[in-house]
Design an enzyme around this catalytic site. Structure first.
Site, PDB file in Angstrom:
ATOM      1  N   LYS A   1      29.935  28.922  69.722  1.00 56.73           N
ATOM      2  CA  LYS A   1      28.902  29.604  68.941  1.00 56.73           C
ATOM      3  C   LYS A   1      29.364  29.805  67.500  1.00 56.73           C
ATOM      4  O   LYS A   1      30.533  29.698  67.180  1.00 56.73           O
ATOM      5  CB  LYS A   1      28.581  30.989  69.532  1.00 56.73           C
TER       6      LYS A   1
ATOM      7  N   SER B   1      22.491  24.876  72.916  1.00 60.14           N
ATOM      8  CA  SER B   1      22.550  26.067  72.068  1.00 60.14           C
ATOM      9  C   SER B   1      23.027  25.808  70.642  1.00 60.14           C
ATOM     10  O   SER B   1      22.717  26.586  69.747  1.00 60.14           O
ATOM     11  CB  SER B   1      23.420  27.141  72.703  1.00 60.14           C
TER      12      SER B   1
END
Length: 149
Positions: free
Chosen positions: A66, A22
């Site tokens: 993230k 990710s």
């Protein structure tokens, strides 16, 4: 000595691993060890573009790594589900942040689970320590997903 280590780990700096696809190309798929500091979370000094570690909204036993794309009050342009090129506007509620992986095509993030409460943040990533060939500070990058402030 044990108390000092505990205080540093809980309120200072600790090492963790960012693993998975990710955050490509910022972090490697096989995992990078990074230093995470907690002071920025405790003092509400998290800005758009910072990379953070947070409790996973879908599995509280896991953490996610993230990038912060928006804070409370920001309006984010989000692709519509099942749409080819369409977007919708999502306002980030006060006390929440919008998290997204750098690899937009292969990331489970706020586009899937929505805004994340600020209280779920565990720290801000500031230094990549492994692999040694990539040792260095982690860049803060502000993406153009915020429509208004």
């Amino acid at each position: 000595m044990g108390c000092l280590v505990n205080v540093i780990h809980n309120y200072g700096v600790h090492v963790t691993m960012c693993l998975g696809p990710s955050m490509l190309p910022t972090f490697n798929r096989s995992g990078d060890f990074v230093l995470v500091e907690q002071l920025s979370v405790m003092t509400d000094n998290i800005r758009r573009g910072d990379i953070v570690i947070a409790k996973s909204p879908t599995n509280p036993r896991h953490t996610v790594c993230k990038r912060v794309l928006g804070r409370g009050g920001d309006v984010i342009a989000v692709p519509k589900a099942g749409s080819f090129g369409g977007t919708q506007r999502v306002e980030v509620p006060p006390g929440h942040i919008w998290l997204q992986g750098d690899n937009k095509d292969n990331s489970t993030d706020s586009r899937d689970y929505g805004p994340v409460p600020f209280g779920m943040l565990r720290g801000k990533v500031f230094l990549k320590v492994w692999p040694l060939s990539e040792l260095g500070y982690v860049a803060r990058e502000e993406w153009r997903s915020v429509l208004t402030e």
